[in-house]
Scaffold this motif. Structure first.
Motif, PDB file in Angstrom:
ATOM      1  N   TRP A 127     -71.912  70.155  -0.077  1.00 45.54           N
ATOM      2  CA  TRP A 127     -71.619  71.179  -0.854  1.00 45.54           C
ATOM      3  C   TRP A 127     -72.828  72.221  -1.034  1.00 45.54           C
ATOM      4  O   TRP A 127     -73.783  71.996  -1.248  1.00 45.54           O
ATOM      5  N   VAL A 128     -72.646  73.533  -0.635  1.00 46.53           N
ATOM      6  CA  VAL A 128     -73.475  74.401  -1.060  1.00 46.53           C
ATOM      7  C   VAL A 128     -72.653  75.701  -1.677  1.00 46.53           C
ATOM      8  O   VAL A 128     -71.515  76.111  -1.395  1.00 46.53           O
ATOM      9  N   ARG A 129     -73.457  76.640  -2.246  1.00 47.29           N
ATOM     10  CA  ARG A 129     -72.908  77.907  -2.894  1.00 47.29           C
ATOM     11  C   ARG A 129     -73.677  78.991  -2.583  1.00 47.29           C
ATOM     12  O   ARG A 129     -75.133  78.832  -2.521  1.00 47.29           O
ATOM     13  N   LEU A 130     -73.063  79.972  -2.118  1.00 43.36           N
ATOM     14  CA  LEU A 130     -73.881  81.278  -1.580  1.00 43.36           C
ATOM     15  C   LEU A 130     -73.557  82.301  -2.736  1.00 43.36           C
ATOM     16  O   LEU A 130     -72.338  82.592  -3.030  1.00 43.36           O
ATOM     17  N   ALA A 131     -74.750  83.003  -3.144  1.00 43.98           N
ATOM     18  CA  ALA A 131     -74.223  83.943  -4.298  1.00 43.98           C
ATOM     19  C   ALA A 131     -74.060  85.289  -3.699  1.00 43.98           C
ATOM     20  O   ALA A 131     -74.026  86.317  -4.664  1.00 43.98           O
ATOM     21  N   GLU A 132     -74.005  85.576  -2.432  1.00 49.58           N
ATOM     22  CA  GLU A 132     -73.749  86.820  -1.890  1.00 49.58           C
ATOM     23  C   GLU A 132     -72.580  86.713  -0.824  1.00 49.58           C
ATOM     24  O   GLU A 132     -72.577  85.640  -0.156  1.00 49.58           O
ATOM     25  N   PRO A 133     -71.911  87.692  -0.547  1.00 51.68           N
ATOM     26  CA  PRO A 133     -71.141  87.630   0.685  1.00 51.68           C
ATOM     27  C   PRO A 133     -71.980  87.425   2.139  1.00 51.68           C
ATOM     28  O   PRO A 133     -73.243  87.663   2.076  1.00 51.68           O
ATOM     29  N   VAL A 134     -71.179  87.002   3.098  1.00 49.84           N
ATOM     30  CA  VAL A 134     -71.947  86.917   4.305  1.00 49.84           C
ATOM     31  C   VAL A 134     -71.319  87.882   5.107  1.00 49.84           C
ATOM     32  O   VAL A 134     -70.363  88.051   5.542  1.00 49.84           O
ATOM     33  N   PRO A 135     -72.365  88.787   5.573  1.00 52.22           N
ATOM     34  CA  PRO A 135     -72.136  89.715   6.791  1.00 52.22           C
ATOM     35  C   PRO A 135     -71.499  89.100   7.965  1.00 52.22           C
ATOM     36  O   PRO A 135     -72.078  88.233   8.377  1.00 52.22           O
ATOM     37  N   LEU A 136     -70.514  89.814   8.516  1.00 52.11           N
ATOM     38  CA  LEU A 136     -70.112  89.413   9.905  1.00 52.11           C
ATOM     39  C   LEU A 136     -71.157  89.108  10.998  1.00 52.11           C
ATOM     40  O   LEU A 136     -71.130  88.146  11.813  1.00 52.11           O
ATOM     41  N   SER A 137     -72.185  89.869  10.917  1.00 54.26           N
ATOM     42  CA  SER A 137     -73.341  89.839  11.865  1.00 54.26           C
ATOM     43  C   SER A 137     -73.901  88.296  11.707  1.00 54.26           C
ATOM     44  O   SER A 137     -74.793  88.031  12.449  1.00 54.26           O
TER      45      SER A 137
END
Length: 174
Positions: A100-110
């Protein structure tokens, strides 16, 4: 770091329309120190497969929530693989969720490098797994067997240029 993000075909459509996977925070799965420690004998490819499988289980739960909310979505698990800078990924500490991981920002499609999606032939087994989730969560071994049956279907790999074709299922219903 390669991060595996659970999704659905409906959510993938929103990613394509918005140009990013969000909003943050996002939960995903990756090869974490805890996963490496737990799966000592595995090479990188095996560890990534474990993380992908965990993300597919999370996708199953997303599908269950979407269908419970009346969202029109085919019962097919979707996992988006993305390359995310290590500094933007925070590993979980729960021993039950080693990947499990957490990302604090959206992930760009690129940053999305591929998608892993059930073949339409898996839909009946995925739907059965969704229906069995509550009983499986309650400890019912027969229901757990049904949920595990969805994992018997390998997710198919899709390149990013194929993603728009995956979400055309709404148009095909016409």
């Amino acid at each position: 770091m390669r991060v595996y993000l659970p999704s659905t075909l409906a959510a993938l459509g929103r990613v394509l329309a918005d140009g990013e996977l969000g909003p943050a925070p996002l939960a995903g799965h990756a090869v974490t120190p805890a996963l490496i420690e737990w799966y000592v004998s595995g090479d990188t490819e095996e560890l990534e497969y474990v993380a992908l499988t965990e993300a597919a289980r999370s996708s199953l739960r997303m599908l269950a929530a979407d269908l419970a909310d009346g969202v029109d979505v085919p019962p097919r698990r979707v996992v988006l693989a993305a390359e995310v800078p290590d500094a933007r990924v925070k590993a979980g500490v729960d021993l039950e969720e080693r990947s499990w991981v957490r990302l604090a920002e959206p992930v760009p499609l690129s940053k999305i490098v591929s998608a892993h999606v059930d073949d339409p032939a898996a839909e009946d087994d995925v739907m059965a797994a969704i229906d069995a989730l509550p009983a499986a969560d309650g400890g019912d071994d027969d229901a757990l067997f049904v949920v595990d049956g969805a994992e018997a279907h390998e997710l198919m790999w899709y390149a990013t240029q194929e993603l728009p074709d995956l979400v055309r299922w709404r148009e095909d219903k016409g």
